[in-house]
Motif scaffolding. Structure first.
Motif: not given
Ligand code: APR
Length: 247
Positions: A23-24, A28-29, A37, A48, A103, A121, A164, A190, A217, A231, A233
């Motif tokens: 996931g996102a 992030a890094e 977040d 979003p 995703q 997605h 969505f 992530g 988290e 930790g 990703a």
């Molecule tokens: N490494 C790993 N995980 C991380 C990091 C990192 N450096 N930084 C943040 N995270 C974690 C957060 O703790 C959180 O659990 O990444 C997660 C991001 O969550 P979301 O923002 O909800 O992203 P995601 O789960 O990919 O969202 C799913 O929602 O908006 C829609 O379509 C969009 O694909 C997306 C879907």
């Protein structure tokens, strides 16, 4: 943590069928803000869930098109990080053992060289017609801040991502679902695990194999995991998948 890492490395070595669901947080890094977040920039003001819908696009096409144009431009400026690279390198060293399901629409796994990415997605770098195209539908060159449109019928181009309320691409979801059901081990990296059906893949994997969550988290999917590694990703994926730990 070292013990937990070593245990998961052992599970990876032993896995004939490994699935990684990202996931996102994995991006992030690289500098791509996550969805839930981030409290800065556009995301602080616009959720979003309110932008990434067909209703939002129909109500205000330039605003939604512009949001995606901004995200495309941002993604074009960043690079895959050590997490993306570790996944791509592992897949290349172990052909056929890893199914990567993401995703993310940012294309960073693909740019890192991961083969056969299942992009649940869609991807940011493509668009498609809003309405089923007619014979007249040819996109005019885009004007700044406005989606390209057909000059004859007014049909609009829209980002080819899953909004969505929309169905996931059926072939992609079916392939991800089958891989999840058959895998020995799934790494979930992530993602907050709140968006379905993606989150359901971890539940499907847990019915037969092991699930490991990699996240700084707590997440919704910790409850189905045999191990949770706290930790980032870009730290954990290389630590788990680095050469030298291979079977
Ligand atoms: N490494 C790993 N995980 C991380 C990091 C990192 N450096 N930084 C943040 N995270 C974690 C957060 O703790 C959180 O659990 O990444 C997660 C991001 O969550 P979301 O923002 O909800 O992203 P995601 O789960 O990919 O969202 C799913 O929602 O908006 C829609 O379509 C969009 O694909 C997306 C879907």
């Amino acid at each position: 943590m070292d013990q937990a890492l070593a245990r998961v490395r052992g599970w990876i070595r032993a896995a004939d069928r490994l699935v990684v669901l990202t996931g996102a947080g994995v991006s992030a890094e690289s500098g791509v803000p996550t969805f839930r977040d981030a409290q800065t920039g556009l995301w602080a003001r616009l959720r979003p869930e309110e932008l990434a819908t067909e209703e939002a696009f129909r109500a205000d096409p330039p605003m939604v098109w512009d949001w995606y144009a901004m995200r495309r431009a941002m993604v074009a400026q960043v690079q895959p990080n050590a997490g993306h690279q570790a996944l791509a390198a592992w897949a290349q060293r172990h052909p056929g053992r890893l199914t990567l399901v993401t995703q993310n629409v940012d294309g960073l796994h693909q740019r890192a060289g991961s083969p056969g990415v299942l992009a649940l997605h869609g991807t940011l770098d493509q668009d498609r017609w809003l309405e089923p195209p007619r014979a007249c539908c040819h996109a005019q060159p885009p004007q700044a801040g406005r989606p390209p449109r057909c000059a004859t019928c007014g049909n609009l181009r829209r980002p080819a991502v899953v909004w969505f309320g929309e169905a996931l691409p059926p072939g992609v979801l079916a392939a991800a679902d089958e891989a999840a059901r058959r895998c020995d081990l799934m790494l979930v990296a992530g993602t907050s695990g709140v968006v379905w059906p993606a989150a359901g893949l971890a539940h499907a994997a847990a019915a037969r194999g092991r699930v490991v969550v990699l996240n700084p988290e707590p997440t919704e999917l910790d409850a189905v995991a045999q191990a949770v590694l706290r930790g980032t990703a870009a730290h954990l994926l290389p630590a788990l998948l680095a050469e030298g730990d291979d079977a």
